[in-house]
Every structure is written in C-alpha cells, then in structure tokens.
Design a protein around this motif. Structure first.
Motif, PDB file in Angstrom:
ATOM      1  N   ALA A  21       2.829  13.492  -2.134  1.00 49.97           N
ATOM      2  CA  ALA A  21       2.243  14.219  -3.257  1.00 49.97           C
ATOM      3  C   ALA A  21       2.191  13.357  -4.521  1.00 49.97           C
ATOM      4  CB  ALA A  21       3.032  15.495  -3.524  1.00 49.97           C
ATOM      5  N   HIS A  22       3.197  12.537  -4.730  1.00 48.46           N
ATOM      6  CA  HIS A  22       3.210  11.680  -5.923  1.00 48.46           C
ATOM      7  C   HIS A  22       2.038  10.713  -5.892  1.00 48.46           C
ATOM      8  CE1 HIS A  22       4.482   8.601  -8.784  1.00 48.46           C
ATOM      9  NE2 HIS A  22       5.228   9.554  -9.328  1.00 48.46           N
ATOM     10  N   ARG A  23       1.791  10.110  -4.741  1.00 53.69           N
ATOM     11  CA  ARG A  23       0.669   9.179  -4.614  1.00 53.69           C
ATOM     12  C   ARG A  23      -0.657   9.903  -4.807  1.00 53.69           C
ATOM     13  NH1 ARG A  23      -2.788   8.096  -0.849  1.00 53.69           N
ATOM     14  NH2 ARG A  23      -1.669   9.214   0.775  1.00 53.69           N
ATOM     15  N   LEU A  24      -0.787  11.090  -4.253  1.00 54.17           N
ATOM     16  CA  LEU A  24      -2.025  11.846  -4.401  1.00 54.17           C
ATOM     17  C   LEU A  24      -2.266  12.274  -5.849  1.00 54.17           C
ATOM     18  CD1 LEU A  24      -1.918  14.120  -1.241  1.00 54.17           C
ATOM     19  CD2 LEU A  24      -3.338  12.101  -1.614  1.00 54.17           C
ATOM     20  N   ALA A  25      -1.212  12.691  -6.529  1.00 57.46           N
ATOM     21  CA  ALA A  25      -1.346  13.191  -7.900  1.00 57.46           C
ATOM     22  C   ALA A  25      -1.487  12.075  -8.927  1.00 57.46           C
ATOM     23  CB  ALA A  25      -0.146  14.068  -8.255  1.00 57.46           C
ATOM     24  N   HIS A  26      -0.808  10.957  -8.703  1.00 54.14           N
ATOM     25  CA  HIS A  26      -0.728   9.922  -9.741  1.00 54.14           C
ATOM     26  C   HIS A  26      -1.289   8.566  -9.326  1.00 54.14           C
ATOM     27  CE1 HIS A  26       1.731  12.737 -11.944  1.00 54.14           C
ATOM     28  NE2 HIS A  26       2.545  12.843 -10.915  1.00 54.14           N
ATOM     29  N   GLY A  27      -1.636   8.403  -8.043  1.00 53.53           N
ATOM     30  CA  GLY A  27      -2.093   7.108  -7.569  1.00 53.53           C
ATOM     31  C   GLY A  27      -0.912   6.179  -7.332  1.00 53.53           C
ATOM     32  N   GLY A  28      -1.196   4.986  -6.935  1.00 53.02           N
ATOM     33  CA  GLY A  28      -0.142   4.001  -6.702  1.00 53.02           C
ATOM     34  C   GLY A  28       0.491   4.155  -5.337  1.00 53.02           C
ATOM     35  N   ASP A  29       1.724   3.690  -5.222  1.00 50.04           N
ATOM     36  CA  ASP A  29       2.436   3.678  -3.950  1.00 50.04           C
ATOM     37  C   ASP A  29       2.931   5.050  -3.552  1.00 50.04           C
ATOM     38  OD1 ASP A  29       2.185   0.926  -3.626  1.00 50.04           O
ATOM     39  OD2 ASP A  29       4.087   0.504  -4.633  1.00 50.04           O
ATOM     40  N   SER A  30       3.120   5.240  -2.254  1.00 48.18           N
ATOM     41  CA  SER A  30       3.790   6.432  -1.745  1.00 48.18           C
ATOM     42  C   SER A  30       5.276   6.322  -2.097  1.00 48.18           C
ATOM     43  CB  SER A  30       3.629   6.514  -0.236  1.00 48.18           C
ATOM     44  OG  SER A  30       4.309   5.430   0.384  1.00 48.18           O
ATOM     45  N   CYS A  31       5.991   7.414  -1.938  1.00 48.21           N
ATOM     46  CA  CYS A  31       7.424   7.381  -2.218  1.00 48.21           C
ATOM     47  C   CYS A  31       8.156   6.419  -1.291  1.00 48.21           C
ATOM     48  CB  CYS A  31       8.024   8.775  -2.116  1.00 48.21           C
ATOM     49  SG  CYS A  31       7.577   9.831  -3.509  1.00 48.21           S
ATOM     50  N   SER A  32       7.762   6.381  -0.022  1.00 45.95           N
ATOM     51  CA  SER A  32       8.453   5.467   0.882  1.00 45.95           C
ATOM     52  C   SER A  32       8.231   4.021   0.471  1.00 45.95           C
ATOM     53  CB  SER A  32       8.022   5.691   2.335  1.00 45.95           C
ATOM     54  OG  SER A  32       6.651   5.455   2.518  1.00 45.95           O
ATOM     55  N   ALA A  33       7.018   3.685   0.042  1.00 46.55           N
ATOM     56  CA  ALA A  33       6.749   2.314  -0.416  1.00 46.55           C
ATOM     57  C   ALA A  33       7.504   2.012  -1.703  1.00 46.55           C
ATOM     58  CB  ALA A  33       5.252   2.105  -0.611  1.00 46.55           C
ATOM     59  N   ALA A  34       7.567   2.983  -2.602  1.00 41.04           N
ATOM     60  CA  ALA A  34       8.272   2.776  -3.872  1.00 41.04           C
ATOM     61  C   ALA A  34       9.774   2.601  -3.644  1.00 41.04           C
ATOM     62  CB  ALA A  34       8.011   3.948  -4.815  1.00 41.04           C
ATOM     63  N   VAL A  35      10.348   3.418  -2.773  1.00 44.29           N
ATOM     64  CA  VAL A  35      11.780   3.305  -2.484  1.00 44.29           C
ATOM     65  C   VAL A  35      12.063   1.989  -1.763  1.00 44.29           C
ATOM     66  CG1 VAL A  35      13.677   4.286  -1.129  1.00 44.29           C
ATOM     67  CG2 VAL A  35      12.219   5.777  -2.516  1.00 44.29           C
ATOM     68  N   ARG A  36      11.189   1.630  -0.844  1.00 46.06           N
ATOM     69  CA  ARG A  36      11.369   0.361  -0.134  1.00 46.06           C
ATOM     70  C   ARG A  36      11.381  -0.808  -1.114  1.00 46.06           C
ATOM     71  NH1 ARG A  36       7.570  -2.021   4.731  1.00 46.06           N
ATOM     72  NH2 ARG A  36       9.107  -3.530   5.453  1.00 46.06           N
ATOM     73  N   GLU A  37      10.490  -0.779  -2.078  1.00 42.03           N
ATOM     74  CA  GLU A  37      10.454  -1.847  -3.086  1.00 42.03           C
ATOM     75  C   GLU A  37      11.719  -1.848  -3.942  1.00 42.03           C
ATOM     76  OE1 GLU A  37       9.344  -5.157  -5.111  1.00 42.03           O
ATOM     77  OE2 GLU A  37       8.510  -4.359  -3.249  1.00 42.03           O
ATOM     78  N   GLN A  38      12.213  -0.664  -4.309  1.00 43.09           N
ATOM     79  CA  GLN A  38      13.463  -0.585  -5.084  1.00 43.09           C
ATOM     80  C   GLN A  38      14.624  -1.197  -4.297  1.00 43.09           C
ATOM     81  OE1 GLN A  38      14.217   0.367  -8.208  1.00 43.09           O
ATOM     82  NE2 GLN A  38      12.076   0.788  -8.645  1.00 43.09           N
ATOM     83  N   VAL A  39      14.704  -0.872  -3.011  1.00 42.43           N
ATOM     84  CA  VAL A  39      15.775  -1.418  -2.172  1.00 42.43           C
ATOM     85  C   VAL A  39      15.646  -2.929  -2.076  1.00 42.43           C
ATOM     86  CG1 VAL A  39      16.706  -1.486   0.186  1.00 42.43           C
ATOM     87  CG2 VAL A  39      16.147   0.708  -0.879  1.00 42.43           C
TER      88      VAL A  39
END
Length: 101
Positions: free
Chosen positions: A32-50
């Motif tokens: 939903a975050h990617r659909l609403a705001h664009g950019g990475d999905s949550c899994s991609a964002a968390v993966r990058e944080q890790v």
C-alpha cells in the motif's frame, strides 16, 4: 552485494529476497505504501535498511515504514478491509478479490 553487518543481516537479507521472489508475487495485493506514495515496496525498503544499518539498527525505521504502510491502506481503501495480518505486532489490513463487488 554483501552486507557489512555480519551473519544476521545476511540471513535477513536472503529471507526478504526469498519472500520477494516467492510469496510476494502470489499474495494477491501490493504494498500500500508503494501504491500510495511511489518508490520502493516495504520489503525493498526494509531490505535496504538492513543492508545499510544491520538488523538491530534497522528495526526502528522498519517499524516506522510498516506503520506508514498501514496508514496508506486506509488512504487507498478505507471500506474494503477484510482482515489484518500482524507483522511484528503491527496490524496490516488486507482484502481479497477485486474491486468489482
């Protein structure tokens, strides 16, 4: 790309990559975050944080991201929520099927 934060970060990175390849395409809904705001999905964002911070230092920003995703669901479809999936104690609303009901 290797992770600079050791075995735990490497294992989490591989687990997220496997989720992205196998489960995510089959689950029936998009981030939903990617659909609403664009950019990475949550899994991609968390993966990058890790990858950048390591597992422990990625926990807080990941929780913030999941909360933002939870809020994005309400933005996108406030009346179509059919249930919740808890991810680390954070309830993520979901729905099944299409919009043509």
């Amino acid at each position: 790309m290797g992770t600079p934060h050791g075995l735990a970060a490497s294992l989490v990175d591989r687990a997220i990559a496997r989720y992205q390849r196998t489960l995510s395409p089959r689950k029936g809904y998009s981030c939903a975050h990617r659909l609403a705001h664009g950019g990475d999905s949550c899994s991609a964002a968390v993966r990058e944080q890790v990858r950048r911070r390591g597992v422990l230092r990625a926990v807080a920003p990941s929780a913030v991201r999941f909360l933002a995703c939870y809020r994005a669901v309400a933005l996108l479809s406030p009346l179509e929520v059919q249930g919740f999936c808890c991810l680390g104690g954070i309830p993520i609303p979901f729905r099944f099927g299409g919009r043509d009901r």
